[in-house]
Design an enzyme around this catalytic site. Structure first.
Site, PDB file in Angstrom:
ATOM      1  N   ARG A   1       1.090  -0.981  -0.266  1.00 12.72           N
ATOM      2  CA  ARG A   1       0.452  -0.094   0.707  1.00 12.72           C
ATOM      3  C   ARG A   1       0.781   0.752   0.238  1.00 12.72           C
ATOM      4  O   ARG A   1       1.345   1.715  -0.905  1.00 12.72           O
ATOM      5  CB  ARG A   1      -1.102   0.273   1.092  1.00 12.72           C
ATOM      6  CG  ARG A   1      -1.971   1.077   1.070  1.00 12.72           C
ATOM      7  CD  ARG A   1      -1.414   2.572   1.329  1.00 12.72           C
ATOM      8  NE  ARG A   1      -1.120   2.607   2.925  1.00 12.72           N
ATOM      9  CZ  ARG A   1      -0.995   3.447   3.091  1.00 12.72           C
ATOM     10  NH1 ARG A   1      -0.521   4.765   2.679  1.00 12.72           N
ATOM     11  NH2 ARG A   1       0.417   3.889   4.500  1.00 12.72           N
ATOM     12  N   ASP A   2       1.510   1.601   1.137  1.00 14.36           N
ATOM     13  CA  ASP A   2       2.253   2.928   1.057  1.00 14.36           C
ATOM     14  C   ASP A   2       3.419   2.682   0.070  1.00 14.36           C
ATOM     15  O   ASP A   2       3.659   4.043  -0.191  1.00 14.36           O
ATOM     16  CB  ASP A   2       3.265   3.190   2.675  1.00 14.36           C
ATOM     17  CG  ASP A   2       3.238   4.240   2.816  1.00 14.36           C
ATOM     18  OD1 ASP A   2       3.500   5.504   2.400  1.00 14.36           O
ATOM     19  OD2 ASP A   2       3.630   4.259   4.100  1.00 14.36           O
TER      20      ASP A   2
ATOM     21  N   HIS B   1       5.005   4.278  12.825  1.00 11.97           N
ATOM     22  CA  HIS B   1       5.035   3.982  11.074  1.00 11.97           C
ATOM     23  C   HIS B   1       5.865   5.150  10.874  1.00 11.97           C
ATOM     24  O   HIS B   1       5.917   6.137  11.163  1.00 11.97           O
ATOM     25  CB  HIS B   1       3.450   4.280  10.585  1.00 11.97           C
ATOM     26  CG  HIS B   1       3.117   4.510   9.294  1.00 11.97           C
ATOM     27  ND1 HIS B   1       2.715   3.672   8.339  1.00 11.97           N
ATOM     28  CD2 HIS B   1       2.973   5.509   8.589  1.00 11.97           C
ATOM     29  CE1 HIS B   1       3.667   3.745   6.560  1.00 11.97           C
ATOM     30  NE2 HIS B   1       3.411   5.374   6.933  1.00 11.97           N
TER      31      HIS B   1
ATOM     32  N   HIS C   1       8.070   6.577   8.565  1.00 13.95           N
ATOM     33  CA  HIS C   1       9.146   7.219   7.926  1.00 13.95           C
ATOM     34  C   HIS C   1      11.040   7.479   7.329  1.00 13.95           C
ATOM     35  O   HIS C   1      11.331   7.925   8.629  1.00 13.95           O
ATOM     36  CB  HIS C   1       8.867   8.066   7.128  1.00 13.95           C
ATOM     37  CG  HIS C   1       7.266   8.079   5.545  1.00 13.95           C
ATOM     38  ND1 HIS C   1       7.430   7.136   5.108  1.00 13.95           N
ATOM     39  CD2 HIS C   1       6.248   7.357   6.243  1.00 13.95           C
ATOM     40  CE1 HIS C   1       5.862   6.973   4.041  1.00 13.95           C
ATOM     41  NE2 HIS C   1       5.707   6.969   5.733  1.00 13.95           N
TER      42      HIS C   1
ATOM     43  N   CYS D   1       5.284   9.782   0.365  1.00  9.57           N
ATOM     44  CA  CYS D   1       4.013  10.191   0.701  1.00  9.57           C
ATOM     45  C   CYS D   1       3.278  11.046  -0.376  1.00  9.57           C
ATOM     46  O   CYS D   1       4.614  12.604  -0.563  1.00  9.57           O
ATOM     47  CB  CYS D   1       3.791  11.300   2.482  1.00  9.57           C
ATOM     48  SG  CYS D   1       2.177  11.599   2.794  1.00  9.57           S
TER      49      CYS D   1
ATOM     50  N   ASN E   1       9.016   4.574   4.302  1.00 15.20           N
ATOM     51  CA  ASN E   1       8.988   3.872   5.481  1.00 15.20           C
ATOM     52  C   ASN E   1      10.389   2.823   5.546  1.00 15.20           C
ATOM     53  O   ASN E   1      10.754   2.198   4.633  1.00 15.20           O
ATOM     54  CB  ASN E   1       8.103   1.911   6.276  1.00 15.20           C
ATOM     55  CG  ASN E   1       6.557   2.968   6.862  1.00 15.20           C
ATOM     56  OD1 ASN E   1       6.677   2.748   8.320  1.00 15.20           O
ATOM     57  ND2 ASN E   1       5.820   3.994   6.363  1.00 15.20           N
TER      58      ASN E   1
HETATM   59 ZN    ZN Z   1       3.214   6.119   5.264  1.00 10.76          ZN
END
Ligand code: ZN
Length: 303
Positions: free
Chosen positions: A15-16, A208, A210, A241, A250
């Site tokens: 996802r990210d 979470h 980054h 992002c 991340n």
């Molecule tokens: Zn993120």
């Protein structure tokens, strides 16, 4: 130093990571990668996001991904959703867990969702209610919890109070604290998370982080000292992002596992299998951002 007896790693690369890839990754490749990640011992995978296809075209195939993956017992396949509509789609696709995100900082919230943080938290509360009614786990992510690309560290003054409202007013039992733009340092991560962990001992807190300024793993260590045992990470370090200019991904999952091996904090995932998976993912997307993928696991290096 204090190391957890067990660390829960949540893989957010599909996802990210993928959402920041400009070139569409074929649905079959996404499914193949999620299946491969499921084989590594990782117990939670954020498999996609049920967002508007125009907002994130890369993840427009969230339904197909959830329908196509092999559900391995013991693995939680979660989905990120921006609102109730997304949550309904995630529930129809039989996501095991629904993650919703709100920004602590006003400018980030407005630029991301066109909503004030308070209104976004109310909306997240409605998502949680919907999921609870369906018997599905849910977590709220607090974006910019450790600093905002627009407002800097001023936003962090709201983080603890925001988390309190998510927990006490909206009933969230799981809270992810996100360093969305990779601004945080270990002292801040320690201070904010330890005050929350002490105040809400029954809540599951997840970090979470980054790795924009290469402080991701230092912040993981600070989080562990504060009593956090759950961390998001991204295979091959993919990500960024779209609403935090300049942010990178991340912490890389293989880098996180290497750290956990070195400090003797066990995770369920097999570091070697994850590294092989990271290699495959970097071939599919054509790049990576991970020290271990470059240098190998510490344990595989001779004296
Ligand atoms: Zn993120």
């Amino acid at each position: 130093m204090h190391w957890p007896q067990r660390v829960h790693v949540c893989e957010v690369g599909p996802r990210d990571g993928f959402q920041n890839e400009g070139t569409f990754i074929p649905t079959s490749s996404k499914i193949q990668i999620i299946n491969m990640l499921s084989e590594t011992g990782i117990t939670e995978i954020q498999a996609s996001s049920f967002t508007h296809p125009k907002a994130i075209p890369q993840l427009r195939d969230a339904e197909e991904v959830f329908a196509g993956i092999e559900r391995r017992p013991g693995v939680t396949y979660s989905a990120l959703v921006p609102n109730e509509r997304g949550a309904e789609r995630a529930l129809r696709a039989a996501a095991d867990k629904v993650d919703v995100v709100v920004s602590v900082s006003r400018s980030h919230s407005i630029s991301n969702t066109k909503m004030e943080p308070e209104a976004a938290l109310e909306a997240a509360g409605r998502v949680a209610a919907l999921c609870r009614a369906a018997g599905v786990r849910t977590s709220v992510g607090l974006a910019t919890a450790f600093g905002c690309p627009f407002e800097g560290f001023a936003a962090t003054a709201n983080t603890v109070e925001f988390a309190r409202r998510a927990i006490e007013t909206h009933g969230f039992e799981e809270v992810a604290l996100a360093d969305t733009a990779g601004l945080a340092g270990p002292a801040m991560v320690y201070d904010i998370t330890s005050s929350l962990v002490e105040r809400f001992p029954r809540v599951r807190f997840r970090l979470h982080l980054h790795d924009t300024r290469r402080l991701g793993l230092a912040n993981v260590v600070a989080g562990m000292q504060a009593g956090v045992t759950e961390f998001d990470s991204s295979i091959a370090g993919l990500g960024g992002c779209p609403y935090a200019p300049g942010a990178t991904g991340n912490v890389a999952t293989e880098d996180l596992l290497n750290l956990l091996l070195l400090v003797g904090a066990p995770a369920s995932a097999d570091a070697g299998a994850v590294l092989a998976c990271a290699r495959k993912v970097s071939e599919v997307v054509g790049h990576f951002d991970s020290a271990v993928l470059r240098a190998g696991l510490s344990a595989s290096t001779g004296p």
